[in-house]
Write a protein that holds these residues in place. Structure first.
Motif: not given
Ligand code: NAD
Ligand code: TYD
Length: 339
Positions: A169-190
């Motif tokens: 809003r202030t500087y006009g930076l072309p921002v997008t935001i995503s808000r994701c739920s819990n992920n799972y799959g390969p390479y997730q830290f244990p």
């Protein structure tokens, strides 16, 4: 197009690098990652010699290094995955979460303003909406809900989102935001629920379920998340927030039982331990906006995704056994020793 992918040596960032190199073979990717305990160069081994890929080690909060990188590379798009990401660690030690997740995002956006980018995408989390009650299955997170964080982790992510919207809003930076739920799959830290339970079950160790195990999470296979971010980068509207997830709600106890069943291990391994402080009850995404605007919906059903994930951990024991044999042992003792 040239992409800066921060945090690309971590779980989702690395899967995103693989996805983008595959889906957009003409585009270039520079991965910038501090290689904290959660970052692992072994994860990126298969792309280290890829002609369209370059790895640079560095901290997103290091203004000089970030500005130098932007000056050298001239990025078109920034996708910011770099973060401290584990709620339990944020409860023990919030400081580094504020530094990386908030100040790091600020530094990246300042550099994006200075050098100019076509898009700055902030990878956010549904945890910024707080939680939903367990007895209202009709309620879901929508983008217009107020942010109300429960943990230092989610507060730091909410702060970064607010800052990103302010820079738009202030500087006009072309921002997008995503808000994701819990992920799972390969390479997730244990340290995260699903890989931790797989690793413990395989070693016939107790599976530490917090509280009653009734807390609900909305699980999304990591590749679906990567496809959603790609969709937002291609077709998302600047200045907008998009929720990602949906239709895969499970209680923690259900998830743990599925893992045990898949591995042929007994439910007697389940051990109820002290609850997480401030433990969010239920997360559930309404994906109507991203579905309507981008045409995205989750593709991988939990039954299939969890099978593929378990198989991946069975096939890549070296990857996670290396991790859990090191500094992580002390973490495990500290977090679960007297719980
Ligand atoms: P992760 O912990 O597996 O990886 C984080 C990566 O960031 C690591 O490679 C680490 O080395 C790097 N990093 C940390 N501090 C850094 C710094 N100061 N400078 C540069 N790099 C740094 O995390 P993840 O699960 O892959 O999550 C990635 C992003 O997605 C995070 O922003 C997280 O908030 C968000 N997110 C995660 C989930 C989830 O379920 N895991 C869900 C929604 C959103
Ligand atoms: P986690 O994977 O840490 O993700 P988040 O807290 O970001 O949702 O935890 C998922 C759920 O599993 C959460 O309700 C906490 C619970 N949990 C356990 O019951 N035991 C564990 O050992 C861990 C790591 C998590």
């Amino acid at each position: 197009m040239k992409y800066l992918v921060t945090g690309g040596a971590g779980f989702i960032g690395a899967n995103f690098v693989f996805y983008m190199l595959q889906e957009h073979p003409d585009d270039e990717i520079v991965c910038y990652d501090a290689l904290t305990y959660a970052g692992n160069l072994e994860t990126l081994e298969s792309v280290m010699d890829h002609p369209k890929f370059r790895f640079v080690k560095g901290d997103v909060a290091d203004r000089e290094a970030v500005f130098r990188l932007f000056a050298e590379e001239g990025f078109d798009v920034v996708v910011n995955f770099a973060a401290e990401s584990h709620v339990d660690r944020s409860i023990e030690d919030p400081g580094v979460f504020l530094k990386t997740n908030i100040l790091g995002t600020q530094v990246l956006m300042d550099a994006s303003r200075e050098y100019g980018v076509a898009r700055f995408h902030q990878v956010g989390t549904d945890e910024v909406y707080g939680d939903l009650p367990l007895d209202r299955p009709d309620l879901f997170f929508t983008e217009d809900m107020p942010v109300t964080a429960s943990s230092p982790y989610s507060a730091s992510k909410a702060s970064a989102d607010l800052l990103a919207m302010a820079y738009h809003r202030t500087y006009g930076l072309p921002v997008t935001i995503s808000r994701c739920s819990n992920n799972y799959g390969p390479y997730q830290f244990p340290e995260k629920l699903i890989p931790l339970m797989i690793a413990n079950a395989l070693a016939d160790k107790d599976l530490p379920v917090y509280g009653t195990g009734e807390n609900v999470r909305d699980w999304l296979y990591v590749e679906d998340h990567c496809r959603a971010i790609d969709g937002i980068l291609q077709n998302g509207r600047v200045g907008e927030i998009y929720n990602i997830g949906g239709h895969n709600e499970k209680s923690n106890l259900e998830v743990v039982k599925i893992i045990l069943q898949q591995l042929g291990k007994p439910e007697s391994l389940i051990t109820f331990v002290g609850d997480r402080k401030g433990h969010d009850l239920r997360y559930a995404i309404d994906p109507a906006k991203i579905h309507g605007e981008i045409g995205w919906l989750p593709e991988t059903k939990f039954e299939n995704g969890i099978k593929a994930t378990i198989q991946w951990y069975l096939d890549h024991e070296d990857w996670w056994k290396n991790i859990i044999s090191g500094e992580y042992q002390q973490y495990y003792e500290k977090m679960y020793g007297n719980r």
